[in-house]
Motif scaffolding. Structure first.
Motif, PDB file in Angstrom:
ATOM      1  N   GLN A   1       0.824  -1.202   0.000  1.00  0.00           N
ATOM      2  CA  GLN A   1       0.000   0.000   0.000  1.00  0.00           C
ATOM      3  C   GLN A   1       0.869   1.267   0.000  1.00  0.00           C
ATOM      4  O   GLN A   1       2.091   1.208   0.093  1.00  0.00           O
ATOM      5  CB  GLN A   1      -0.921   0.010   1.225  1.00  0.00           C
ATOM      6  CG  GLN A   1      -2.043  -1.000   1.177  1.00  0.00           C
ATOM      7  CD  GLN A   1      -3.018  -0.830   2.329  1.00  0.00           C
ATOM      8  OE1 GLN A   1      -2.670  -0.356   3.410  1.00  0.00           O
ATOM      9  NE2 GLN A   1      -4.266  -1.223   2.115  1.00  0.00           N
TER      10      GLN A   1
ATOM     11  N   GLN B   1       3.880  -0.483 -12.522  1.00  0.00           N
ATOM     12  CA  GLN B   1       2.565  -1.108 -12.403  1.00  0.00           C
ATOM     13  C   GLN B   1       1.973  -0.776 -11.036  1.00  0.00           C
ATOM     14  O   GLN B   1       2.702  -0.608 -10.060  1.00  0.00           O
ATOM     15  CB  GLN B   1       2.658  -2.628 -12.561  1.00  0.00           C
ATOM     16  CG  GLN B   1       3.067  -3.104 -13.945  1.00  0.00           C
ATOM     17  CD  GLN B   1       3.182  -4.611 -14.003  1.00  0.00           C
ATOM     18  OE1 GLN B   1       3.908  -5.218 -13.219  1.00  0.00           O
ATOM     19  NE2 GLN B   1       2.456  -5.235 -14.911  1.00  0.00           N
ATOM     20  N   TRP B   2       0.649  -0.736 -10.976  1.00  0.00           N
ATOM     21  CA  TRP B   2      -0.030  -0.595  -9.696  1.00  0.00           C
ATOM     22  C   TRP B   2      -0.143  -1.962  -9.032  1.00  0.00           C
ATOM     23  O   TRP B   2      -0.574  -2.932  -9.668  1.00  0.00           O
ATOM     24  CB  TRP B   2      -1.434  -0.018  -9.899  1.00  0.00           C
ATOM     25  CG  TRP B   2      -1.453   1.347 -10.502  1.00  0.00           C
ATOM     26  CD1 TRP B   2      -0.778   2.449 -10.069  1.00  0.00           C
ATOM     27  CD2 TRP B   2      -2.181   1.779 -11.664  1.00  0.00           C
ATOM     28  NE1 TRP B   2      -1.038   3.536 -10.866  1.00  0.00           N
ATOM     29  CE2 TRP B   2      -1.900   3.153 -11.859  1.00  0.00           C
ATOM     30  CE3 TRP B   2      -3.048   1.145 -12.546  1.00  0.00           C
ATOM     31  CZ2 TRP B   2      -2.456   3.891 -12.891  1.00  0.00           C
ATOM     32  CZ3 TRP B   2      -3.602   1.865 -13.588  1.00  0.00           C
ATOM     33  CH2 TRP B   2      -3.305   3.220 -13.757  1.00  0.00           C
TER      34      TRP B   2
ATOM     35  N   GLU C   1      -1.846  -4.756  -6.641  1.00  0.00           N
ATOM     36  CA  GLU C   1      -3.252  -5.033  -6.368  1.00  0.00           C
ATOM     37  C   GLU C   1      -3.702  -4.295  -5.108  1.00  0.00           C
ATOM     38  O   GLU C   1      -4.847  -3.849  -5.004  1.00  0.00           O
ATOM     39  CB  GLU C   1      -3.470  -6.538  -6.214  1.00  0.00           C
ATOM     40  CG  GLU C   1      -3.283  -7.328  -7.501  1.00  0.00           C
ATOM     41  CD  GLU C   1      -4.255  -6.911  -8.593  1.00  0.00           C
ATOM     42  OE1 GLU C   1      -5.431  -6.648  -8.264  1.00  0.00           O
ATOM     43  OE2 GLU C   1      -3.844  -6.830  -9.763  1.00  0.00           O
TER      44      GLU C   1
ATOM     45  N   LYS D   1      -4.431  -0.657  -5.970  1.00  0.00           N
ATOM     46  CA  LYS D   1      -5.700  -0.533  -6.689  1.00  0.00           C
ATOM     47  C   LYS D   1      -6.885  -0.706  -5.740  1.00  0.00           C
ATOM     48  O   LYS D   1      -7.879   0.018  -5.830  1.00  0.00           O
ATOM     49  CB  LYS D   1      -5.757  -1.555  -7.825  1.00  0.00           C
ATOM     50  CG  LYS D   1      -4.850  -1.205  -8.994  1.00  0.00           C
ATOM     51  CD  LYS D   1      -5.112  -2.039 -10.221  1.00  0.00           C
ATOM     52  CE  LYS D   1      -4.591  -3.444 -10.098  1.00  0.00           C
ATOM     53  NZ  LYS D   1      -4.699  -4.203 -11.354  1.00  0.00           N
ATOM     54  N   SER D   2      -6.757  -1.652  -4.823  1.00  0.00           N
ATOM     55  CA  SER D   2      -7.829  -1.851  -3.857  1.00  0.00           C
ATOM     56  C   SER D   2      -7.964  -0.658  -2.919  1.00  0.00           C
ATOM     57  O   SER D   2      -9.075  -0.248  -2.556  1.00  0.00           O
ATOM     58  CB  SER D   2      -7.560  -3.127  -3.050  1.00  0.00           C
ATOM     59  OG  SER D   2      -8.528  -3.317  -2.053  1.00  0.00           O
TER      60      SER D   2
ATOM     61  N   THR E   1      -9.099   2.804  -5.332  1.00  0.00           N
ATOM     62  CA  THR E   1     -10.256   2.820  -6.222  1.00  0.00           C
ATOM     63  C   THR E   1     -11.466   2.271  -5.486  1.00  0.00           C
ATOM     64  O   THR E   1     -11.332   1.580  -4.474  1.00  0.00           O
ATOM     65  CB  THR E   1     -10.010   1.991  -7.496  1.00  0.00           C
ATOM     66  OG1 THR E   1      -9.790   0.617  -7.136  1.00  0.00           O
ATOM     67  CG2 THR E   1      -8.808   2.501  -8.256  1.00  0.00           C
TER      68      THR E   1
ATOM     69  N   ASP F   1     -15.012   5.350 -13.601  1.00  0.00           N
ATOM     70  CA  ASP F   1     -13.656   5.058 -14.062  1.00  0.00           C
ATOM     71  C   ASP F   1     -12.775   6.293 -14.032  1.00  0.00           C
ATOM     72  O   ASP F   1     -11.593   6.218 -13.700  1.00  0.00           O
ATOM     73  CB  ASP F   1     -13.692   4.476 -15.480  1.00  0.00           C
ATOM     74  CG  ASP F   1     -14.242   3.061 -15.515  1.00  0.00           C
ATOM     75  OD1 ASP F   1     -14.317   2.440 -14.433  1.00  0.00           O
ATOM     76  OD2 ASP F   1     -14.592   2.595 -16.606  1.00  0.00           O
TER      77      ASP F   1
ATOM     78  N   ASN G   1     -11.681   7.003 -10.408  1.00  0.00           N
ATOM     79  CA  ASN G   1     -10.717   6.003  -9.942  1.00  0.00           C
ATOM     80  C   ASN G   1      -9.362   6.194 -10.590  1.00  0.00           C
ATOM     81  O   ASN G   1      -8.322   6.091  -9.932  1.00  0.00           O
ATOM     82  CB  ASN G   1     -11.247   4.596 -10.229  1.00  0.00           C
ATOM     83  CG  ASN G   1     -12.285   4.145  -9.220  1.00  0.00           C
ATOM     84  OD1 ASN G   1     -12.279   4.576  -8.068  1.00  0.00           O
ATOM     85  ND2 ASN G   1     -13.182   3.273  -9.642  1.00  0.00           N
ATOM     86  N   MET G   2      -9.365   6.473 -11.895  1.00  0.00           N
ATOM     87  CA  MET G   2      -8.098   6.658 -12.588  1.00  0.00           C
ATOM     88  C   MET G   2      -7.382   7.898 -12.081  1.00  0.00           C
ATOM     89  O   MET G   2      -6.166   7.891 -11.860  1.00  0.00           O
ATOM     90  CB  MET G   2      -8.338   6.751 -14.096  1.00  0.00           C
ATOM     91  CG  MET G   2      -7.075   6.687 -14.921  1.00  0.00           C
ATOM     92  SD  MET G   2      -6.154   5.147 -14.625  1.00  0.00           S
ATOM     93  CE  MET G   2      -7.364   3.943 -15.183  1.00  0.00           C
TER      94      MET G   2
ATOM     95  N   LEU H   1      -5.678   7.147  -8.713  1.00  0.00           N
ATOM     96  CA  LEU H   1      -4.427   6.411  -8.853  1.00  0.00           C
ATOM     97  C   LEU H   1      -3.304   7.321  -9.345  1.00  0.00           C
ATOM     98  O   LEU H   1      -2.203   7.351  -8.775  1.00  0.00           O
ATOM     99  CB  LEU H   1      -4.613   5.238  -9.816  1.00  0.00           C
ATOM    100  CG  LEU H   1      -5.344   4.015  -9.269  1.00  0.00           C
ATOM    101  CD1 LEU H   1      -5.776   3.098 -10.419  1.00  0.00           C
ATOM    102  CD2 LEU H   1      -4.457   3.244  -8.293  1.00  0.00           C
TER     103      LEU H   1
ATOM    104  N   GLY I   1       2.649   3.883 -10.563  1.00  0.00           N
ATOM    105  CA  GLY I   1       2.853   2.739  -9.688  1.00  0.00           C
ATOM    106  C   GLY I   1       4.313   2.437  -9.426  1.00  0.00           C
ATOM    107  O   GLY I   1       5.172   3.327  -9.436  1.00  0.00           O
TER     108      GLY I   1
END
Length: 837
Positions: free
Chosen positions: A495, A592-593, A595, A598-599, A602, A608, A611-612, A615, A622
């Motif tokens: 996280q 990359q993000w 998981e 993302k949890s 978002t 969308d 959420n985007m 991030l 990421g």
């Protein structure tokens, strides 16, 4: 260029609108060489006998375990070894349709110093017949060309044996736990997203049966689960005998507190073992310049790699020594990353492929004379570094920021000066600069994690458009000290770090910052909510007072920026001719993000776009992956174009400015390889566009003709349903619309120009499509967006040239593909042939 197996491919003028000087990529093709096997039948019989013997031994052991009511896996781990100085045909070892999985690969040396490749595979019960059948076909059958069937696979194999604990250990062997004492170890389980939950649950259940302590948390990757166990060597062997799907073991990272709490005399013994093994490679052509509080380069771990002649200061009266400690901890992290604890425990030589330099920017209290001119002082630091070695490439690392937060993303004199220097506006020398995002350091705000991170703005000068701004994530969640049993980590593994600031409160006109996130450590809270920072949740590094303690810790976004600078330097050492824009682009392109991010960031209740934006404004793109940034892979082809464009021209009919150049790339695409796949096979096309803007930081609203950026650039991909002429017309329309949020692409980008992709001066997006569609998406366009070069014609910059780096990757989208495909080799061979003829 470094000797890489799959180097990224730099395009020449045949694929773009302009000519550049390009480099011939190393490697990337050729026939697969095999050792001589004059006795075909004898070799086949020897390989088959070894396979059957290994299988029989494992079956007997499994029966014995079941007789003692112990768990036993339903299959066998095999280790397969190549002939000396030859490779294994790795791609043919795996058959996912049959459940046969390639788990890990070791490159080693035999007693004569020859290279050996060892691969470990897992074969489910009953599937060994598939391997035996391949051996028999090699022995007895020929293909239409008269060659033995499965020739490349079977002739590449020298030995087959049962895999043992050493087959799975991917750290130096001296770090392997012994039978006397438990150590924290990482277990890397092989799992797809569909099987992840079941495999992890089964593993935890077996750990309980065997009484092996296992941490509750896990890290989830695309085809791996990482779980921590507390085990000795015998218990790791027990896990191998009981559990299928183990890919590898690694030693858990030793918490920094283990070293910092050690008496200094004992610290010195460890340091004395590492110091003589340290050096800088003689051909190092890159340096990381740490602009900070100076450095204690007399430290025995720094003196071999940071000589006095690479230490300087912006004001001679200050000296270059570190009065504070921050600069020395940064230099230690730039040098050793997150590997210092491992290096202390090994005996290998360590030659850094880059130099480390220190420029003192901050003096002792009372010595400052012009606190408001940090922008000027930072430019002086750049100049001082260039005097140390004018010819070398540099990564400038800045982890000194202003915490007042009043800029809110708006350009300041400090960030504007850095943007100007990076762009080479004054000297035409573009630079690569890594800046920490700034920190949340108030323990009362940690109690409201992560909300406090959302409201604390990225610090000045980290809003600089052209900088690589680094925020913090954390994978540190271990507190082993019994005296701290009341404390629990605030952030879960994977996280956002509680230290990291964000751009969530910024106006939409400003870039998304940070660009990436790297390890920044964690904080802990007790049952009452009291929070604190501990060495257990920080990274081990060097201390500026070695006479008192040789070790210290690094954490927060300073630590993350040091790790990002090290990554950039390692990449530049591998691609020494690459532009700074390319190195920055490769780091972002690899991110990359997790998981967990993302949890955390978002919500299924949000749209969308929201959420985007969350991030991008909190963690950028990421966590970067150095292996992906460094090179392509067999099923992942990365193409790079370094180019210059003239975005605007003067319209002499009405004496105004308008868009000028628009670049079209006809990509060397692996069309035959894509055609060999089933048409519905998922493919990802990933694009990053990195360039530097010339700033205009004056407070004039930063819109209309007073924009901050000199110019903007954007990209789009040819749709599978349009021809080239239609694509060019669509690019022209986008260029005419001239604003960042143009529409009508028709490509289903993950981010898209409407969701914040066009902010700042680095843009990345990716799209998933079928292999059949990807064959036709073989062209990409780069086109201009407006800026003050165009809108303020009286400044005489309308016809200026702008550099950019375009990075395009095409890769298979799933780790579970059952179809073998080589996207890389045919294109590498084609480009190499075109450059050399």
């Amino acid at each position: 260029m470094a000797d890489l197996e799959y180097p990224h491919l730099f395009l020449d003028g045949a694929y773009g609108p302009d000519s550049l000087r390009y480099r011939n990529p190393v490697g990337g093709g050729g026939d697969f060489e095999l050792p001589p096997r004059p006795n075909r039948q004898g070799h086949a019989d020897r390989v088959r006998d070894a396979l059957e013997r290994a299988w029989a031994e494992d079956v007997a052991d499994a029966a014995g375990r079941q007789g003692r009511s112990l768990p036993a896996k339903d299959g066998t781990y095999l280790e397969i070894e190549s002939a000396p100085d030859f490779d294994l045909r790795l791609v043919s070892l795996e058959d996912r349709r049959q459940g046969i999985e390639l788990l890990n690969v070791h490159d080693d040396r035999d007693a004569q110093g020859r290279s050996i490749t060892r691969a470990t595979i897992y074969v489910p019960k009953g599937k060994q017949t598939n391997l035996i059948r391949k051996i028999q076909r090699y022995r007895d059958e020929n293909n239409r060309n008269g060659r033995p069937k499965n020739k490349r696979l079977i002739e590449s194999i020298e030995l087959i044996r049962r895999a043992v604990l050493h087959s799975f250990w991917h750290d130096p062997i001296e770090l392997l736990p012994d039978v006397e004492r438990r150590e924290w170890c990482e277990v890397w389980l092989v799992a797809s997203p569909a099987t992840r939950a079941a495999i992890e649950a089964d593993f935890r259940n077996i750990c309980r049966l065997l009484d092996v302590p296992v941490q509750e948390d896990a890290i989830h990757f695309v085809e791996r689960i990482v779980v921590m166990v507390h085990a000795n060597a015998d218990e790791l062997d027990e896990l191998l005998a009981s559990v299928a799907h183990i890919g590898e073991f690694r030693k858990g990272k030793e918490v920094a507190a283990f070293w910092t709490e050690m008496p200094n005399a004992e610290q010195a013994q460890w340091v004395d073992g590492l110091s003589p093994r340290l050096s800088v490679a003689t051909d190092a052509a890159v340096a990381v310049t740490v602009i900070d509080t100076g450095v204690a380069n007399g430290h025995p771990l720094l003196s071999p790699i940071i000589p006095d002649d690479r230490c300087t200061t912006v004001q001679a009266s200050w000296g270059s020594a570190d009065h504070h400690g921050h600069g020395t901890t940064m230099c230690g992290t730039v040098a050793f990353g997150d590997e210092l604890d491992a290096l202390l425990q090994t005996s290998a030589l360590v030659a850094l492929p880059y130099h480390i330099e220190s420029v003192k920017l901050i003096s002792r209290p009372g010595q400052q004379s012009d606190d408001a001119l940090y922008g000027k002082r930072t430019l002086q630091a750049f100049s001082r570094a260039e005097l140390l070695d004018p010819e070398i490439a540099r990564v400038y690392c800045i982890a000194v920021t202003s915490a007042d937060g009043r800029d809110g993303g708006r350009p300041s004199s400090w960030s504007g000066a850095i943007d100007n220097a990076i762009a080479g506006a004054e000297d035409d020398q573009q630079k690569l600069c890594v800046i920490s995002a700034g920190n949340v350091f108030d323990d009362t705000e940690w109690r409201s994690y992560p909300d406090a991170n959302f409201t604390n703005s990225v610090h000045d000068p980290a809003q600089a458009w052209n900088a690589l701004t680094v925020g913090a994530v954390t994978f540190m969640d271990r507190i082993d000290d019994p005296q701290l049993a009341a404390y629990s980590p605030v952030a879960a593994r994977g996280q956002l770090s509680p230290f990291s600031t964000t751009s969530r409160t910024w106006d939409a006109r400003w870039p998304n910052k940070p660009d990436i996130v790297l390890e920044g450590g964690n904080v802990a809270a007790d049952g009452s909510g009291f929070t604190s920072q501990f060495d257990h949740l920080s990274l081990l590094t060097t201390s500026h007072q070695p006479q008192t303690s040789l070790f210290s810790t690094n954490y927060a976004t300073s630590c993350a920026a040091a790790l990002g600078s090290q990554m950039c330097a390692r990449l530049w050492a591998a691609y020494p001719s690459a532009w700074p824009e390319t190195i920055r682009g490769l780091v972002v392109h690899s991110a990359q993000w997790t998981e967990e991010l993302k949890s955390q960031l978002t919500s299924p209740d949000a749209n969308d776009t929201a959420n985007m934006a969350n991030l991008l404004k909190v963690v950028g793109y990421g966590v970067p992956d150095f292996a992906r940034a460094l090179q392509s892979a067999r099923n992942s082809l990365t193409l790079i174009a370094e180019q210059a464009i003239q975005p605007f021209e003067v319209n002499h009919e009405n004496n105004t400015a308008r868009a000028h150049d628009m670049h079209l790339y006809r990509l060397p695409w692996p069309e035959e390889a894509l055609a060999s796949l089933p048409g519905e096979t998922p493919i990802i096309i990933d694009v990053t566009l990195s360039y530097f803007i010339e700033p205009a930081p004056g407070e004039k609203g930063w819109r209309d003709k007073y924009r901050y950026r000199s110019h903007g650039l954007d990209f789009d991909l040819k749709k599978s349903t349009e021809d080239e002429q239609e694509f060019v017309l669509r690019l022209n329309k986008a260029a005419r619309e001239d604003e960042g949020n143009y529409g009508g692409s028709g490509i289903k980008w993950v981010i898209g120009p409407q969701k914040g992709r066009s902010h700042g001066s680095i843009h990345r997006d990716w799209v998933e499509m079928t292999a059949a569609e990807a064959q036709e998406c073989n062209a990409i366009g780069v086109f201009p967006r407006t800026g003050w070069w165009k809108e303020r014609a009286h400044l005489n910059r309308v016809t200026s040239q702008a550099r950019y780096s375009l990075i395009v990757t095409i890769r298979t989208a799933s780790a579970d593909l059952t179809v073998d495909v080589d996207l890389y080799t045919p294109i590498a061979q084609r480009i190499t042939a075109e450059i050399t003829t």
